[in-house]
Design an enzyme around this catalytic site. Structure first.
Site, mmCIF file in Angstrom:
data_model
loop_
_atom_site.group_PDB
_atom_site.id
_atom_site.type_symbol
_atom_site.label_atom_id
_atom_site.label_comp_id
_atom_site.label_asym_id
_atom_site.label_seq_id
_atom_site.Cartn_x
_atom_site.Cartn_y
_atom_site.Cartn_z
ATOM 1 N NE ARG A 56 -3.930 -2.118 2.268
ATOM 2 C CZ ARG A 56 -4.713 -2.447 3.282
ATOM 3 N NH1 ARG A 56 -4.640 -1.787 4.414
ATOM 4 N NH2 ARG A 56 -5.568 -3.433 3.173
ATOM 5 C CG ASP A 102 -9.412 -2.991 -4.574
ATOM 6 O OD1 ASP A 102 -9.075 -2.393 -3.524
ATOM 7 O OD2 ASP A 102 -10.293 -3.871 -4.621
ATOM 8 N NE ARG A 138 -8.986 7.586 -6.036
ATOM 9 C CZ ARG A 138 -9.380 6.856 -4.993
ATOM 10 N NH1 ARG A 138 -8.494 6.177 -4.287
ATOM 11 N NH2 ARG A 138 -10.656 6.799 -4.656
ATOM 12 N NE ARG A 169 -3.216 2.405 3.082
ATOM 13 C CZ ARG A 169 -4.314 2.005 3.705
ATOM 14 N NH1 ARG A 169 -5.392 1.716 2.996
ATOM 15 N NH2 ARG A 169 -4.365 1.890 5.017
ATOM 16 C CE1 TYR A 217 -14.089 -7.516 1.004
ATOM 17 C CE2 TYR A 217 -12.177 -8.567 -0.024
ATOM 18 C CZ TYR A 217 -12.708 -7.667 0.880
ATOM 19 O OH TYR A 217 -11.875 -6.920 1.675
#
Length: 372
Positions: free
Chosen positions: A54, A103, A67, A58, A180
Protein backbone atom coordinates in the site's frame (compact mmCIF):
# COMPACT_ATOMS: atom_id res chain seq x y z
CA UNK A 1 -11.06 -28.59 -10.66
CA UNK A 2 -12.56 -30.73 -7.94
CA UNK A 3 -11.26 -31.15 -4.44
CA UNK A 4 -10.46 -34.76 -5.18
CA UNK A 5 -8.27 -33.85 -8.15
CA UNK A 6 -6.43 -30.95 -6.50
CA UNK A 7 -2.83 -31.36 -5.46
CA UNK A 8 -2.26 -28.78 -2.72
CA UNK A 9 1.15 -30.15 -1.81
CA UNK A 10 2.57 -29.86 -5.31
CA UNK A 11 5.15 -27.07 -5.47
CA UNK A 12 7.64 -28.29 -8.09
CA UNK A 13 8.41 -25.48 -10.51
CA UNK A 14 8.44 -26.09 -14.25
CA UNK A 15 11.74 -25.93 -16.09
CA UNK A 16 12.52 -22.21 -16.48
CA UNK A 17 11.77 -20.98 -20.00
CA UNK A 18 12.29 -17.26 -20.08
CA UNK A 19 11.54 -17.30 -23.81
CA UNK A 20 7.89 -17.63 -22.77
CA UNK A 21 8.16 -13.98 -21.82
CA UNK A 22 7.90 -11.47 -24.67
CA UNK A 23 11.09 -10.27 -26.27
CA UNK A 24 12.29 -7.13 -24.51
CA UNK A 25 10.69 -8.07 -21.19
CA UNK A 26 12.44 -6.31 -18.25
CA UNK A 27 13.50 -9.68 -16.77
CA UNK A 28 15.58 -10.21 -19.91
CA UNK A 29 17.46 -6.99 -19.23
CA UNK A 30 17.04 -4.00 -16.90
CA UNK A 31 15.53 -5.76 -13.87
CA UNK A 32 17.33 -9.11 -14.15
CA UNK A 33 19.96 -8.16 -11.55
CA UNK A 34 17.87 -5.73 -9.50
CA UNK A 35 18.35 -6.25 -5.74
CA UNK A 36 14.69 -7.18 -5.29
CA UNK A 37 14.77 -9.82 -8.03
CA UNK A 38 18.02 -11.26 -6.71
CA UNK A 39 16.54 -11.50 -3.21
CA UNK A 40 13.36 -13.10 -4.53
CA UNK A 41 15.58 -15.70 -6.22
CA UNK A 42 17.33 -16.52 -2.96
CA UNK A 43 20.45 -14.38 -3.34
CA UNK A 44 21.46 -11.78 -0.77
CA UNK A 45 22.39 -8.40 -2.29
CA UNK A 46 24.74 -5.97 -0.54
CA UNK A 47 21.82 -4.05 0.96
CA UNK A 48 18.38 -5.32 1.86
CA UNK A 49 15.78 -4.32 -0.75
CA UNK A 50 12.73 -2.58 0.65
CA UNK A 51 9.26 -1.64 -0.53
CA UNK A 52 5.94 -1.17 1.28
CA UNK A 53 2.56 -2.72 0.71
CA UNK A 54 0.00 0.00 0.00
CA UNK A 55 2.87 2.36 -0.73
CA UNK A 56 1.05 3.56 -3.86
CA UNK A 57 -0.97 6.35 -2.33
CA UNK A 58 -2.86 6.33 0.97
CA UNK A 59 -0.40 8.40 3.02
CA UNK A 60 0.81 10.69 0.21
CA UNK A 61 -0.76 14.13 -0.15
CA UNK A 62 -0.04 14.09 -3.89
CA UNK A 63 -2.04 10.85 -4.12
CA UNK A 64 -5.01 12.30 -2.28
CA UNK A 65 -4.95 15.37 -4.51
CA UNK A 66 -4.82 13.23 -7.64
CA UNK A 67 -7.69 11.00 -6.47
CA UNK A 68 -10.04 13.88 -5.67
CA UNK A 69 -13.33 13.28 -7.45
CA UNK A 70 -12.33 9.86 -8.83
CA UNK A 71 -13.76 6.61 -7.53
CA UNK A 72 -11.27 3.90 -6.60
CA UNK A 73 -12.14 1.40 -9.31
CA UNK A 74 -12.25 4.13 -11.95
CA UNK A 75 -8.74 5.17 -10.89
CA UNK A 76 -7.54 1.55 -11.17
CA UNK A 77 -8.67 1.43 -14.80
CA UNK A 78 -7.20 4.75 -15.92
CA UNK A 79 -3.66 4.07 -17.26
CA UNK A 80 -2.56 7.67 -16.77
CA UNK A 81 -3.69 7.70 -13.13
CA UNK A 82 -2.35 4.21 -12.42
CA UNK A 83 1.05 5.15 -13.79
CA UNK A 84 1.30 8.34 -11.77
CA UNK A 85 0.01 6.80 -8.54
CA UNK A 86 2.35 3.80 -8.83
CA UNK A 87 5.33 6.07 -9.50
CA UNK A 88 4.71 8.58 -6.70
CA UNK A 89 6.19 6.52 -3.82
CA UNK A 90 9.07 5.31 -6.00
CA UNK A 91 10.07 8.90 -6.68
CA UNK A 92 9.47 10.10 -3.13
CA UNK A 93 10.84 7.21 -1.06
CA UNK A 94 13.48 5.61 -3.30
CA UNK A 95 12.09 2.10 -2.71
CA UNK A 96 13.52 -0.90 -4.58
CA UNK A 97 10.27 -1.87 -6.29
CA UNK A 98 6.98 -0.47 -7.50
CA UNK A 99 3.77 -2.32 -6.66
CA UNK A 100 1.12 -2.09 -9.35
CA UNK A 101 -1.68 0.21 -8.21
CA UNK A 102 -4.81 -1.89 -8.29
CA UNK A 103 -7.39 -3.48 -6.01
CA UNK A 104 -8.17 -7.10 -5.34
CA UNK A 105 -11.65 -6.77 -6.90
CA UNK A 106 -10.43 -5.24 -10.18
CA UNK A 107 -10.48 -8.59 -12.05
CA UNK A 108 -14.08 -9.12 -10.88
CA UNK A 109 -15.00 -5.64 -12.07
CA UNK A 110 -13.49 -5.99 -15.54
CA UNK A 111 -15.04 -9.45 -15.90
CA UNK A 112 -18.45 -7.79 -15.53
CA UNK A 113 -19.29 -8.53 -11.89
CA UNK A 114 -21.39 -5.80 -10.26
CA UNK A 115 -18.96 -4.66 -7.56
CA UNK A 116 -18.02 -1.26 -6.19
CA UNK A 117 -15.74 0.04 -3.46
CA UNK A 118 -17.77 2.06 -0.98
CA UNK A 119 -15.68 4.68 0.87
CA UNK A 120 -15.30 3.76 4.51
CA UNK A 121 -16.60 0.23 3.94
CA UNK A 122 -14.74 -1.52 1.14
CA UNK A 123 -15.83 -3.78 -1.73
CA UNK A 124 -19.59 -4.36 -1.93
CA UNK A 125 -21.23 -6.86 -4.31
CA UNK A 126 -24.71 -6.20 -5.68
CA UNK A 127 -25.54 -9.92 -5.71
CA UNK A 128 -23.85 -12.27 -3.19
CA UNK A 129 -22.95 -15.70 -4.57
CA UNK A 130 -24.56 -18.50 -2.56
CA UNK A 131 -25.91 -21.14 -5.00
CA UNK A 132 -24.88 -23.27 -7.95
CA UNK A 133 -26.97 -21.01 -10.18
CA UNK A 134 -25.06 -17.98 -8.91
CA UNK A 135 -21.76 -19.66 -9.78
CA UNK A 136 -23.05 -20.76 -13.18
CA UNK A 137 -23.83 -17.11 -13.95
CA UNK A 138 -20.28 -16.15 -13.01
CA UNK A 139 -18.95 -18.92 -15.26
CA UNK A 140 -20.24 -16.96 -18.23
CA UNK A 141 -17.83 -14.15 -17.43
CA UNK A 142 -14.19 -14.14 -18.56
CA UNK A 143 -11.35 -11.66 -18.88
CA UNK A 144 -11.20 -10.67 -22.53
CA UNK A 145 -8.29 -8.96 -24.22
CA UNK A 146 -10.33 -5.76 -24.41
CA UNK A 147 -11.17 -5.92 -20.69
CA UNK A 148 -7.49 -6.33 -19.81
CA UNK A 149 -6.28 -3.53 -22.07
CA UNK A 150 -6.27 -0.80 -19.33
CA UNK A 151 -4.14 -3.11 -17.16
CA UNK A 152 -1.73 -3.95 -19.96
CA UNK A 153 -1.41 -0.33 -21.06
CA UNK A 154 -0.75 0.82 -17.49
CA UNK A 155 2.07 -1.69 -17.08
CA UNK A 156 3.61 -0.81 -20.43
CA UNK A 157 3.75 2.83 -19.37
CA UNK A 158 5.14 1.95 -15.96
CA UNK A 159 7.94 -0.30 -17.15
CA UNK A 160 9.01 2.39 -19.60
CA UNK A 161 9.36 4.83 -16.68
CA UNK A 162 10.78 2.43 -14.10
CA UNK A 163 13.78 1.20 -16.06
CA UNK A 164 15.83 -1.02 -13.74
CA UNK A 165 13.33 -0.76 -10.86
CA UNK A 166 11.10 -3.86 -10.89
CA UNK A 167 7.33 -3.64 -11.02
CA UNK A 168 5.51 -6.20 -8.89
CA UNK A 169 2.25 -7.49 -10.32
CA UNK A 170 -0.61 -7.94 -7.91
CA UNK A 171 -3.76 -10.00 -7.43
CA UNK A 172 -6.03 -11.07 -4.61
CA UNK A 173 -5.94 -14.78 -3.84
CA UNK A 174 -9.00 -16.90 -4.69
CA UNK A 175 -10.18 -17.31 -1.09
CA UNK A 176 -10.22 -13.59 -0.39
CA UNK A 177 -12.16 -12.91 -3.59
CA UNK A 178 -14.53 -15.77 -2.79
CA UNK A 179 -15.10 -14.35 0.68
CA UNK A 180 -16.19 -11.02 -0.78
CA UNK A 181 -18.39 -12.73 -3.38
CA UNK A 182 -20.14 -14.97 -0.86
CA UNK A 183 -20.42 -12.43 1.95
CA UNK A 184 -21.46 -9.65 -0.42
CA UNK A 185 -18.91 -7.32 1.17
CA UNK A 186 -16.31 -7.11 3.92
CA UNK A 187 -16.60 -9.53 6.83
CA UNK A 188 -14.43 -9.97 9.90
CA UNK A 189 -15.00 -13.71 10.18
CA UNK A 190 -16.15 -14.84 6.69
CA UNK A 191 -18.83 -17.05 8.28
CA UNK A 192 -20.91 -17.41 5.12
CA UNK A 193 -17.88 -18.34 3.02
CA UNK A 194 -16.61 -20.85 5.55
CA UNK A 195 -20.08 -22.34 5.86
CA UNK A 196 -20.45 -22.69 2.09
CA UNK A 197 -17.21 -24.64 1.69
CA UNK A 198 -18.55 -27.31 4.05
CA UNK A 199 -22.27 -27.20 3.30
CA UNK A 200 -21.94 -27.17 -0.50
CA UNK A 201 -18.40 -28.34 -1.34
CA UNK A 202 -19.18 -28.80 -5.05
CA UNK A 203 -20.49 -25.25 -5.34
CA UNK A 204 -17.45 -24.00 -3.44
CA UNK A 205 -15.10 -25.93 -5.73
CA UNK A 206 -16.79 -24.55 -8.84
CA UNK A 207 -16.63 -20.98 -7.50
CA UNK A 208 -12.99 -21.24 -6.45
CA UNK A 209 -11.95 -22.80 -9.75
CA UNK A 210 -13.56 -19.93 -11.69
CA UNK A 211 -11.83 -17.35 -9.48
CA UNK A 212 -8.50 -19.16 -9.88
CA UNK A 213 -8.84 -19.00 -13.67
CA UNK A 214 -9.68 -15.30 -13.45
CA UNK A 215 -6.75 -14.59 -11.11
CA UNK A 216 -4.30 -16.53 -13.24
CA UNK A 217 -5.34 -14.62 -16.35
CA UNK A 218 -5.10 -11.30 -14.52
CA UNK A 219 -1.60 -12.05 -13.19
CA UNK A 220 -0.19 -13.41 -16.44
CA UNK A 221 -1.43 -10.36 -18.32
CA UNK A 222 0.55 -8.19 -15.91
CA UNK A 223 3.69 -10.31 -16.22
CA UNK A 224 3.60 -10.51 -20.01
CA UNK A 225 3.08 -6.74 -20.18
CA UNK A 226 6.28 -6.15 -18.17
CA UNK A 227 5.87 -6.84 -14.44
CA UNK A 228 8.98 -8.57 -13.07
CA UNK A 229 7.35 -10.45 -10.17
CA UNK A 230 3.87 -11.37 -8.97
CA UNK A 231 2.36 -11.20 -5.48
CA UNK A 232 -0.73 -13.12 -4.44
CA UNK A 233 -2.42 -11.40 -1.49
CA UNK A 234 -4.77 -13.39 0.74
CA UNK A 235 -6.33 -10.86 3.10
CA UNK A 236 -8.68 -13.27 4.87
CA UNK A 237 -6.85 -16.63 4.89
CA UNK A 238 -5.76 -16.10 8.49
CA UNK A 239 -9.30 -16.92 9.64
CA UNK A 240 -9.00 -20.48 8.33
CA UNK A 241 -7.76 -23.59 10.08
CA UNK A 242 -4.80 -25.34 8.49
CA UNK A 243 -7.03 -28.29 7.55
CA UNK A 244 -9.58 -26.08 5.80
CA UNK A 245 -6.85 -24.09 4.07
CA UNK A 246 -5.25 -27.23 2.66
CA UNK A 247 -8.54 -28.82 1.58
CA UNK A 248 -10.58 -25.87 0.34
CA UNK A 249 -8.16 -23.06 -0.53
CA UNK A 250 -4.59 -24.12 -1.34
CA UNK A 251 -5.50 -26.06 -4.52
CA UNK A 252 -7.00 -22.95 -6.07
CA UNK A 253 -4.15 -20.63 -5.14
CA UNK A 254 -1.91 -23.22 -6.83
CA UNK A 255 -4.21 -23.23 -9.85
CA UNK A 256 -4.05 -19.43 -10.12
CA UNK A 257 -0.25 -19.54 -10.11
CA UNK A 258 0.06 -22.29 -12.73
CA UNK A 259 -0.11 -19.91 -15.68
CA UNK A 260 2.46 -17.57 -14.10
CA UNK A 261 4.84 -20.46 -13.46
CA UNK A 262 4.44 -21.58 -17.07
CA UNK A 263 6.02 -18.30 -18.20
CA UNK A 264 9.34 -19.39 -16.70
CA UNK A 265 11.49 -18.06 -13.90
CA UNK A 266 9.21 -15.23 -12.80
CA UNK A 267 9.48 -14.67 -9.01
CA UNK A 268 6.26 -15.16 -7.10
CA UNK A 269 5.31 -14.06 -3.57
CA UNK A 270 2.43 -15.19 -1.36
CA UNK A 271 1.29 -13.03 1.56
CA UNK A 272 -1.58 -13.34 4.00
CA UNK A 273 -2.67 -11.57 7.17
CA UNK A 274 -2.60 -13.55 10.42
CA UNK A 275 -1.28 -16.61 8.58
CA UNK A 276 1.59 -17.68 10.83
CA UNK A 277 -0.02 -21.12 11.18
CA UNK A 278 -0.34 -21.45 7.38
CA UNK A 279 3.13 -20.42 6.20
CA UNK A 280 4.23 -23.89 5.11
CA UNK A 281 1.00 -24.56 3.25
CA UNK A 282 1.14 -21.13 1.60
CA UNK A 283 4.60 -21.92 0.28
CA UNK A 284 3.47 -25.32 -0.99
CA UNK A 285 1.06 -23.72 -3.48
CA UNK A 286 4.14 -23.08 -5.61
CA UNK A 287 5.69 -19.71 -4.78
CA UNK A 288 9.29 -18.60 -4.37
CA UNK A 289 8.84 -16.14 -1.50
CA UNK A 290 6.54 -16.02 1.49
CA UNK A 291 5.44 -12.74 3.06
CA UNK A 292 5.12 -12.71 6.84
CA UNK A 293 3.03 -10.32 8.90
CA UNK A 294 4.27 -8.71 12.12
CA UNK A 295 2.87 -11.41 14.41
CA UNK A 296 5.51 -14.00 13.48
CA UNK A 297 9.24 -13.19 13.92
CA UNK A 298 11.17 -13.85 10.72
CA UNK A 299 13.59 -16.26 12.37
CA UNK A 300 10.60 -18.38 13.41
CA UNK A 301 9.22 -18.20 9.88
CA UNK A 302 12.63 -19.18 8.49
CA UNK A 303 12.69 -22.23 10.75
CA UNK A 304 9.29 -23.26 9.39
CA UNK A 305 10.36 -22.52 5.80
CA UNK A 306 13.98 -23.66 5.41
CA UNK A 307 15.63 -22.33 2.28
CA UNK A 308 12.74 -19.98 1.42
CA UNK A 309 13.31 -16.23 0.91
CA UNK A 310 11.08 -14.13 3.16
CA UNK A 311 9.40 -10.75 2.87
CA UNK A 312 8.35 -8.60 5.83
CA UNK A 313 7.65 -7.71 8.53
CA UNK A 314 7.81 -4.30 10.25
CA UNK A 315 4.82 -3.70 12.53
CA UNK A 316 2.86 -0.86 10.82
CA UNK A 317 2.17 0.64 14.25
CA UNK A 318 5.88 1.40 14.59
CA UNK A 319 5.65 3.96 11.80
CA UNK A 320 4.00 6.31 14.32
CA UNK A 321 6.21 5.37 17.30
CA UNK A 322 9.05 7.77 16.53
CA UNK A 323 12.24 7.17 14.54
CA UNK A 324 14.34 5.80 17.44
CA UNK A 325 11.75 3.12 18.19
CA UNK A 326 11.19 2.44 14.50
CA UNK A 327 14.86 1.96 13.65
CA UNK A 328 15.39 -0.23 16.73
CA UNK A 329 12.44 -2.38 15.68
CA UNK A 330 13.64 -2.49 12.08
CA UNK A 331 17.11 -3.58 13.24
CA UNK A 332 15.48 -6.54 14.97
CA UNK A 333 13.53 -7.39 11.82
CA UNK A 334 16.70 -7.22 9.69
CA UNK A 335 18.55 -9.43 12.16
CA UNK A 336 15.74 -11.99 12.20
CA UNK A 337 15.64 -11.87 8.41
CA UNK A 338 19.23 -13.10 8.25
CA UNK A 339 17.93 -16.54 9.22
CA UNK A 340 16.46 -16.82 5.72
CA UNK A 341 18.58 -17.19 2.58
CA UNK A 342 17.36 -13.77 1.43
CA UNK A 343 15.08 -11.10 2.83
CA UNK A 344 13.03 -8.27 1.33
CA UNK A 345 12.07 -5.72 3.97
CA UNK A 346 8.44 -4.72 4.01
CA UNK A 347 5.67 -4.00 6.46
CA UNK A 348 3.74 -6.77 8.14
CA UNK A 349 0.71 -5.29 6.38
CA UNK A 350 -0.02 -2.03 4.55
CA UNK A 351 0.97 1.58 5.16
CA UNK A 352 -1.58 3.19 7.52
CA UNK A 353 -3.19 6.19 5.78
CA UNK A 354 -2.13 8.63 8.53
CA UNK A 355 1.58 7.76 8.23
CA UNK A 356 3.95 10.70 7.81
CA UNK A 357 5.50 10.12 4.35
CA UNK A 358 8.81 11.55 5.57
CA UNK A 359 9.08 8.64 8.02
CA UNK A 360 8.94 6.16 5.13
CA UNK A 361 11.54 8.10 3.14
CA UNK A 362 13.94 8.25 6.09
CA UNK A 363 13.38 4.56 6.83
CA UNK A 364 14.30 3.55 3.27
CA UNK A 365 17.46 5.66 3.44
CA UNK A 366 18.40 4.13 6.78
CA UNK A 367 17.83 0.56 5.54
CA UNK A 368 19.99 1.19 2.49
CA UNK A 369 22.81 2.27 4.78
CA UNK A 370 22.80 -1.07 6.63
CA UNK A 371 24.70 -4.16 5.53
CA UNK A 372 22.50 -7.03 4.44
Amino acid sequence: MSLSSAQPGSSARPTPDTQSLPEGHPLHGPTAEAPLIRAYRGQRPATTPVWFMRQAGRSLPEYRELRTGTRMLDACLDPELVTEITMQPVRRHGVDAAIFFSDIVVPLKIAGVDVDIVPGKGPVLAHPVRTSADVAALRERTLTTDALEPIVESIRRLTAELGSTPLIGFAGAPFTLAAYLVEGGPSKDQLSARSLMHAQPEVWADLMSWIAELTGTFLTAQIRAGASAAQLFDSWAGGLSLADYRAFVAPYSAQALTAVRALGDVPTVHFGVGTGHLLGAMHEVGVDVVGVDWRTPLDQAAAALPGVPLQGNIDPAMLSAGLPALTAHTSQVLESGRAAPAHVLNLGHGVPPDTDPEVLTRLVTWVHEQDA
